[in-house]
Structure formats: C-alpha cells, structure tokens
Design a protein around this motif. Structure first.
Motif, PDB file in Angstrom:
ATOM      1  N   GLU A  20      -8.465  22.475 -12.522  1.00 39.49           N
ATOM      2  CA  GLU A  20      -7.070  22.060 -12.326  1.00 39.49           C
ATOM      3  C   GLU A  20      -6.140  22.732 -13.328  1.00 39.49           C
ATOM      4  O   GLU A  20      -5.029  23.145 -12.993  1.00 39.49           O
ATOM      5  N   SER A  21      -6.613  22.883 -14.588  1.00 40.64           N
ATOM      6  CA  SER A  21      -5.807  23.616 -15.569  1.00 40.64           C
ATOM      7  C   SER A  21      -5.636  25.064 -15.136  1.00 40.64           C
ATOM      8  O   SER A  21      -4.549  25.654 -15.283  1.00 40.64           O
ATOM      9  N   ALA A  22      -6.704  25.655 -14.596  1.00 45.75           N
ATOM     10  CA  ALA A  22      -6.606  27.022 -14.082  1.00 45.75           C
ATOM     11  C   ALA A  22      -5.566  27.093 -12.975  1.00 45.75           C
ATOM     12  O   ALA A  22      -4.792  28.061 -12.881  1.00 45.75           O
ATOM     13  N   ALA A  23      -5.541  26.054 -12.124  1.00 42.19           N
ATOM     14  CA  ALA A  23      -4.579  26.045 -11.022  1.00 42.19           C
ATOM     15  C   ALA A  23      -3.151  26.036 -11.543  1.00 42.19           C
ATOM     16  O   ALA A  23      -2.276  26.727 -10.998  1.00 42.19           O
ATOM     17  N   TRP A  24      -2.897  25.273 -12.595  1.00 39.14           N
ATOM     18  CA  TRP A  24      -1.526  25.246 -13.125  1.00 39.14           C
ATOM     19  C   TRP A  24      -1.151  26.584 -13.739  1.00 39.14           C
ATOM     20  O   TRP A  24       0.020  26.996 -13.687  1.00 39.14           O
ATOM     21  N   PHE A  25      -2.122  27.286 -14.332  1.00 36.14           N
ATOM     22  CA  PHE A  25      -1.836  28.652 -14.808  1.00 36.14           C
ATOM     23  C   PHE A  25      -1.443  29.549 -13.638  1.00 36.14           C
ATOM     24  O   PHE A  25      -0.539  30.387 -13.751  1.00 36.14           O
TER      25      PHE A  25
END
Length: 893
Positions: free
Chosen positions: A464-469
């Motif tokens: 999910e953090s990757a998605a926000w990046f």
C-alpha cells in the motif's frame, strides 16, 4: 558615545520615530565581529527610553539547535499576555515555548501568534525588539521572527536584528556596517586610551583596522607577544582573550567554561554544574572580577561573544566533556536539553544517549522545531551503535530536514544514508524525499522517476505504501503533461497485490478512464473519489487534497472550491501552515476559473507570501500564474507580461505544464482584450495541441480559443476545440459545461436561440462572468442582426457585471457595442465598492462584514489585529461607511 556611527544612528532614530507614530518597521544590521552591532542595539534601547517596552534576545552558538530558544528569550517576560491571543495561536506559541505538550505545531502559526502578541503589547506603549547575534539564533526562532518582521504594519513596533556578515534575512531592509575610518578610530582611542601615543598608537590603529572592539581591547594586551604576521582580526582578538583567561586560576577558567557551555545564562544552572565539578561560587566571582563575565541576580553572561568563544574553544577537550556531563546531570529534569549535553559529552556510540537525543528530536518536532529535530535525529544516528537503528534515525533526519526546508542538509544526509546500503523500505523513503525535493525544484521528470523507484523498493514489503508512491508519481506525470508516463504508472499500480477497494487504486483510476476516452465512466469514478475525500482522516491532508484535485481535473470547480475552502479552514485551524500554499494555491485557481477574480487575486497574493516564507518556490510560481491571469482580466498588460515572461524565461526545460499553461493562457487573454485575435488564436491553439493538457479543467481555455477563432473570422480553426467541448459537456451533464458549449456553438454558427439558452444555464450555475461574456457576444450578434433594442438590453447587463468584476477590457468592449447599438448615454465605470479597495483591504472588509472580529481576521490572514484595524480605518472612508454595521449592508461581492 559611538564614534563614526552617525549614519547608522540616524536610521535607527528614524525607525523609532515612525514606530512611535504607528508605522512599524524593521532593520537588519550586519557587520563583522567587534564592529559595534551590540553597541548600536544598546544605543537604540537608550534612544527609545522609558516610554517603550523593550524585548531582547541574543543568539548563542551552542544553543543554535535548541528550537525556539531565542524566541523564549525574547518573549519570556510577556507570557502572561498569551490569553489575549486567539486560542489556536495561544496554543501554538505556548507549545513552542515549552508551556504545553503538542502533537505538532507549525512554526509559521507560531509566527502569526508572535505578530499578534507583539501587536497586543504595542497597544499601550511602543515595542522595541532587539535581536543580537542573529547568525546564531536557532532556526525556528529566526523563521518566526523574520515572519513577524515581514508582517509589521500599523502597529507601534520596531525590530532590530544584528548579526555577522553571514546572517541573511530575506525580505528585510539591511544596513551593512563598515569599519571605522581613521578619523573616528583615532578619536575613539584618544577618548578611551589617552595615554596611547607614538609607535604603539600606530600599531593599534593598524592592527585594529577600524574594528571598534579591537581598538578598545588591543591596548590592554601584550602586542609584542603577537606573531610577526598579523592574524585575521576575530582570531587575533580571541587569541588575546585566551591569554587573559590563561592568567586566571583553574577554578575561574572552569567557571568560564561552564558559562560558555550553558546555553541560557541561568545562574542557578551554572552554580549547580560547578558544584558537580567540585567548585563553588567563588570561582564564578573570580571570573567576574577578571572582567570576562557579567553576573546579575539570576543570569550570567560574557561581555562579548568572542570571550565566550575563547573560553570554550580554548579549553581542553577533556574539560569540555566534563562540563557537558555536569550540565547534563543538572538538567536531568529537562530531558531534551540534557540529551544535547549528553551528546556533547559523548566520545563514542552510546544507545542510551542516542535514544535520549531521539526523544529530544521528537519533542522538537511536536513544538514545530523541524530544523532542530533534523539535527537531533542526525546526531542521534551517529551516536547509535547498531547499524539498523542508525539507518532508521538517519532516515528520520532526512525526512525531517526536508520537511523543515533544509534541502542541502536533507540531500547530504540522504547520500550518507544510502552509503550504508539501507534495506529497501528505508531506501524507498529516501527516494521519496529526493522526489519531493526535485519536484519543488522543478525537475519533474527526475522526481517522477525517483517516486517510481521508491515504489519498486517498497512493493514487496509494504504494497500500500508502494501504491501511494505510484500515486505521487502519477500526480507528477499529470503536472508535467506526460500521458505516456501516466499510463505506465497506472498499469503498475493496477498490478500491485492490493484489494480492489484499496484507496490508492481509486486515486488514479478515474483519471486513467478519462484519458482512455471513456469520459462518462471516468467522470463518475472521479466524482466518487471526490466524495470519498470527505472520509479521509483530517490529518491526512495530502491524501485529501489528492482526491479533491480530481474535481478540478473534470472542471468541477464549484465543488472543488467548496472542498478547498474546508481544507483551508482546516489547515489554518490546526496550524498546518506548510500545507497552506498547496491548498490555498489550488483554491486560487478554482476561484479564477469560476470568475471570482478578486478572490483569486487576494488568495494567490497570500499564497505567494507564505510560500516564499517557507521556501516552497514552485508554489510561488503557481500563485504568480493566477496573478498573471488576474492582471490579464483587468487589462493590466504590463503586469501580466512581467509575471509571465519572468517565470516562463526562468523555467527549466522540465516544466510544470499546469503553471506554464496558466501563464500562456493569461497572455492570450491579454491579446483577446486588446483585439489581437490572431495572436490570441495562435497562442491558444498551441496550448490545445500540446498533448494531455486540454482536458476538463481547460474547457474555459477552449472556449477562449473558439471566441478568438470567431472574432478572427477563422471558424474552421475552432472545430477541434468545439468538438472537445461538446464531448465534455455531454459527459458532464452540468449546466456550466452545457452553457459554454451553447455559447461557443452560437458564436461559430450565429444562433440566437443558443445564446439565449446559454444565458439561462449560466444563471443556473451562478457563473456571473460567463453570463456577462455570453450577454456581450449575444448583444454583438443582435446588433449585427439590427435587433438594437434587444442588443442594448444584453449589453447593459454585460457592462454592469464587467464593471463590478473589474474586467476592464470586456467592459470597454461592451461600452463600444452599446454606442454602436444607439445607446444615448453610455454609463461610465461606476465607483465599484470592491474595486476601490486593495486586495488585502477587500479580504479584511469582507470578513468584517460577516461579523469576524479583528483577532479572527488577523488569524486567517496572517496579520496582526492592529494591522487589520488599520486596513478597516483606510477602507471605511473609501466605502463611505462609519462602522461595521453599515459595512454589513454593502454589496462587496
């Protein structure tokens, strides 16, 4: 008496006189060490006299990383007045000064609170703020005091900063002191050292080189013991002081070292540290008798910063360690300050000390001292024995430095962290910081690639953090107008192992659907996202803004404006001033598109000021794009071109496409207003033909293209833009979009029925400017059709609105058309109430008209209550009113 400083004293007296008469002012005095900065401040205090409230603080080199230490010095005697401030300001300032705990205070809200407090203090008697050795002030204090200085207006306040040559105070008037000339230097020596003659007099004059402190101090020193080659003057003086210190006993030297290392001059703390070192007050008394120190009932200080420097740096390394350890012990009840002294006493990694310093960093963050927190995280990292824990703290130092606007420090620490070969999650966070820095620098392509790389590193561990990046990378691609990159990012986002309902997936899905040509489906997704933004936690301002921005993507500026007003209120109420340029800048764009030009200009002006204060230079450019457009609408071609050409010429090749479009669009509006239709058409066509720019938020731009083509009698060149407006209007099914389409079709095809339908829909959508534009072109068409009575009706309505909105070129067009339609007496511009006010006066009176108090207005506009009162004092005669009751009856739309 000060010799050779008549010019400086005149400027200070002028400043004091103006402040005493209600016109606040500031002066930043810079000079080399010993050239008399402190003496000038003392003269200012003497000149002010007993009728002034005098507040003082002085930067201390070893205190420069303690957040708000300088501000606490300055305001320590005024804290009983905090209850005069609006509650959010009182809380922010109180927490910054350590009077309460905070979950995060923005230092620029602290700045607003400082302005308000100083204004309240100046209500009865003038206030003089003297800030000495400003080059050593902690960064949060300096930011706050400069912020306050730039916002002084109608208060009775004078501020004097004094610092070394390296001190810079952006936006403040500066006075650079020079060495004394030979006449003044000789007169000073004759006064203070009348027995100095002959060769020794010449030696002192030559070695002092006009430095007043050197002229006073060198005659008491052993000049013959100096090296044959003269040293740079500050070091030369320090060498002399070190010899004086060496003549004292070991106990007195230790007392001086304790005072040099203790950052506040607190006498009780100094005595406590001396006791832990096995000494008593006699050692301090001897140091005072030597002339190095001044001791009062509660404080102890050096007579000059060079004496402090000599006492500290002249001591042995082991003695400095012992003194810092003693101070840390005395300060055990103040963990943050104790941690700094523990760190200074440490010679090797120590997890206990590192942990204490990390806690101090967190406390500094909570008080809004992000710069100090960054330094504390960094020092904690290098004191950490475990490599993984060290990396974690370095990453925190990088992120905190970036938040504080310390770009160079953030990049240096990022490189140091990367050299430790961090694990992917930490590497991703570093890349994210680099991406944000490059974005603010205008390197959009590089910023996007870094954000994508951060997503790669993060994907396996925190999808999910990757998605926000990736969402951030997509936003950058949209800003740059890079459709291919945006599509590729969207595909990568969709491939992440996330639940279908995950918020990051929705963040780009609507825009991707729109760009794929499925307008209705994409618009539906975006509208759902905009509604979803209301459910995002209030602290997640960035995520909320990312979703709200999608309303602008489809041109739904009315909805975007409502949500952005809520966000502006939220960031102001919570003191999250760092978010204000982003949120306020977007609000200014929405106001501009909606035809609320005065509101757009006022908001953009405020955004530009705050963004410049906090170093968000790209946000300054964005605000100036709105200001350029507002100037174009008013017919101020010189101002529009000045703003547009400056920013377009300065922009790197990797440009912010949205900002570029605003400047180019503004220049096209200038050409339209001046009747240069071919020029306007060429500029607007070039914008339309650029890929991925002219989507829903540019339908108004496309309508200008159609008008330019119609007026240039080149209707064939409007075909593509007209078809695109048609597609959007059909998919949006909104009155404002349908009205734009009808007006454009009517202009190209000469259809009176469509003009009439457009007018009705503009009224339904509450778009006064667009309504007036349609009334103008409809009136022109009616006149050409010889339907003069109907033409005059619509032209009068258009003229009235254009005059009220301050749209001079359009108003002139309407007047000319009215005359051509046989109007017997064409009205000249009325004295529009809102137009007679400055942008800031208009903001103030509008808030006052709805019942806001001066304090409430000041809090919202980053002014002092007294400056608000001054604006009202100037506005009332312009508006022909005497009080707020009468103000509330006026139409200030």
């Amino acid at each position: 008496m000060l010799y050779g400083r008549d010019h400086e004293l005149r400027q200070i007296r002028t400043l004091l006189t103006a402040a005493a008469q209600g016109s606040s002012g500031v002066l930043a005095i810079t000079a080399d060490a010993g050239e008399g900065k402190s003496a000038l401040l003392n003269q200012a205090a003497t000149a002010a006299g007993p009728g002034w409230r005098i507040l003082r603080c002085s930067g201390i080199e070893c205190e420069s990383e303690l957040p708000f230490a300088g501000l606490h010095q300055l305001l320590s005697g005024t804290l009983e007045h905090l209850d005069l401030l609006p509650a959010p300001q009182a809380r922010a300032l109180g927490c910054a000064l350590g009077l309460c705990e905070s979950a995060g205070t923005d230092r620029f809200l602290v700045g607003v609170a400082t302005v308000t407090l100083l204004a309240e203090l100046s209500a009865d008697i003038p206030v003089l703020c003297l800030i000495d050795d400003a080059q050593w002030l902690d960064r949060p204090s300096l930011d706050v005091l400069c912020f306050a200085a730039r916002r002084l207006g109608a208060e009775n306040i004078a501020m004097l900063f004094a610092g070394r040559r390296e001190f810079t105070a952006t936006g403040l008037p500066e006075l650079r002191m020079e060495p004394l000339d030979s006449t003044a230097a000789t007169a000073l020596l004759a006064d203070r050292w009348p027995g100095l003659t002959g060769e020794r007099l010449g030696r002192v004059l030559g070695d002092a080189a006009g430095n007043p402190l050197a002229l006073l101090e060198l005659p008491r020193m052993d000049l013959d013991a100096s090296p044959a080659e003269p040293l740079p003057l500050p070091l030369r003086l320090q060498t002399g002081y070190e010899r004086e210190i060496a003549a004292c006993s070991a106990a007195a030297r230790t007392a001086m070292l304790v005072v040099a290392a203790e950052e506040t001059g607190d006498l009780a703390l100094v005595l406590g540290a001396l006791r832990r070192l096995g000494l008593d007050a006699e050692s301090l008394a001897e140091a005072e008798q030597s002339g190095m120190l001044t001791v009062t009932e509660r404080r102890v200080s050096f007579r000059h910063p060079l004496r402090r420097s000599a006492a500290y740096h002249g001591a042995s390394f082991t003695r400095r360690l012992a003194v810092h350890a003693a101070l840390a012990d005395v300060l055990a009840a103040d963990p943050a300050r104790s941690a700094w002294h523990l760190a200074a006493a440490s010679t090797e990694p120590d997890e206990n000390v590192a942990a204490a310093l990390e806690s101090a960093a967190i406390q500094a963050q909570q008080r809004g001292g992000h710069a100090s927190a960054a330094v504390a995280f960094e020092r904690a990292a290098w004191l950490t024995p475990d490599l993984a824990a060290r990396t974690r703290r370095l990453v925190l130092a990088v992120e905190t430095a970036a938040e504080a606007g310390l770009t160079a420090r953030a990049l240096r620490l990022a490189s140091a962290t990367e050299a430790l070969d961090p694990e992917p999650v930490y590497r991703a966070r570093i890349l994210g910081v680099r991406a944000r820095i490059d974005f603010e620098d205008g390197s959009l392509g590089k910023a996007r690639r870094l954000a994508e790389a951060a997503a790669v590193d993060m994907a396996e561990h925190e999808p999910e953090s990757a998605a926000w990046f990736l969402v951030e990378a997509g936003r950058i691609a949209l800003t740059a107008g890079d459709r291919a990159a945006f599509d590729a990012i969207g595909a990568r986002l969709a491939a992440l192992p996330l639940p279908e309902e995950a918020a990051p997936l929705a963040a780009l899905r609507g825009a991707r659907t729109v760009f794929d040509g499925e307008l209705a489906a994409g618009i539906a997704l975006i509208r759902a996202n905009v509604e979803f933004s209301r459910t995002v936690p209030v602290d997640a301002i960035g995520i909320r803004l990312a979703f709200v921005l999608q309303a602008a993507l489809i041109g739904d500026m009315a909805h975007a404006r409502l949500l952005l007003v809520e966000l502006v209120d939220l960031v102001l109420a919570r003191g999250m001033i760092g978010w204000y340029p982003s949120v306020g800048g977007t609000l200014a764009i929405a106001e501009m598109i909606l035809g609320r030009f005065r509101e757009a200009e006022a908001t953009a002006t405020q955004v530009a000021r705050v963004a410049a204060d906090i170093g968000q230079h790209n946000r300054v450019v964005g605000a100036e794009g709105v200001l350029a457009f507002a100037a174009a609408i008013r017919g101020d071609e010189r101002r529009c071109r000045e703003l547009a050409e400056r920013n377009l010429d300065a922009a790197p090749g990797d440009r912010n496409a949205i900002d570029t479009t605003h400047f180019e669009w503004a220049l096209a509006v200038v050409d339209l207003g001046a009747g240069r239709y071919e020029h306007a058409l060429a500029r607007l066509t070039a914008l339309h033909e650029q890929p991925n720019l002219a989507h829903g938020q540019w339908t108004e731009l496309l309508s200008d293209l159609v008008e330019a083509a119609a007026r240039a009698r080149r209707p064939e060149r409007a075909a593509a833009a007209l078809a695109e407006i048609d597609s959007w209007a059909t998919a949006l099914a909104e009155p404002w979009a349908e009205a734009l389409l009808l007006r454009c079709q009517a202009m190209i095809h000469g259809d009176g029925e469509k003009f009439a339908q457009a007018l009705k829909l503009h009224a339904e959508a509450d778009r006064r400017y667009d309504h007036a534009r349609t009334a103008l072109v409809y009136g022109e068409w009616l006149r050409r059709e010889r339907r003069l009575g109907e033409a005059r009706t619509h032209l009068r309505a258009a003229l009235e609105t254009f005059d009220r909105l301050g749209v001079t070129p359009r108003a002139d067009q309407a007047r000319n058309e009215l005359r051509a339609a046989g109007e017997g007496s064409v009205p000249e511009p009325e004295n529009d109430l809102a137009a007679v006010l400055t942008a800031q006066e208009l903001q103030v009176v509008r808030l006052a008209a709805v019942g806001a108090t001066n304090k409430e207005i000041a809090a919202q506009l980053f002014l002092s209550p007294k400056t608000v009162a001054h604006h009202l004092y100037r506005a009332f005669p312009k508006l022909g009113v005497n009080n707020r009751v009468e103000l509330a009856r006026l139409d200030l739309a």
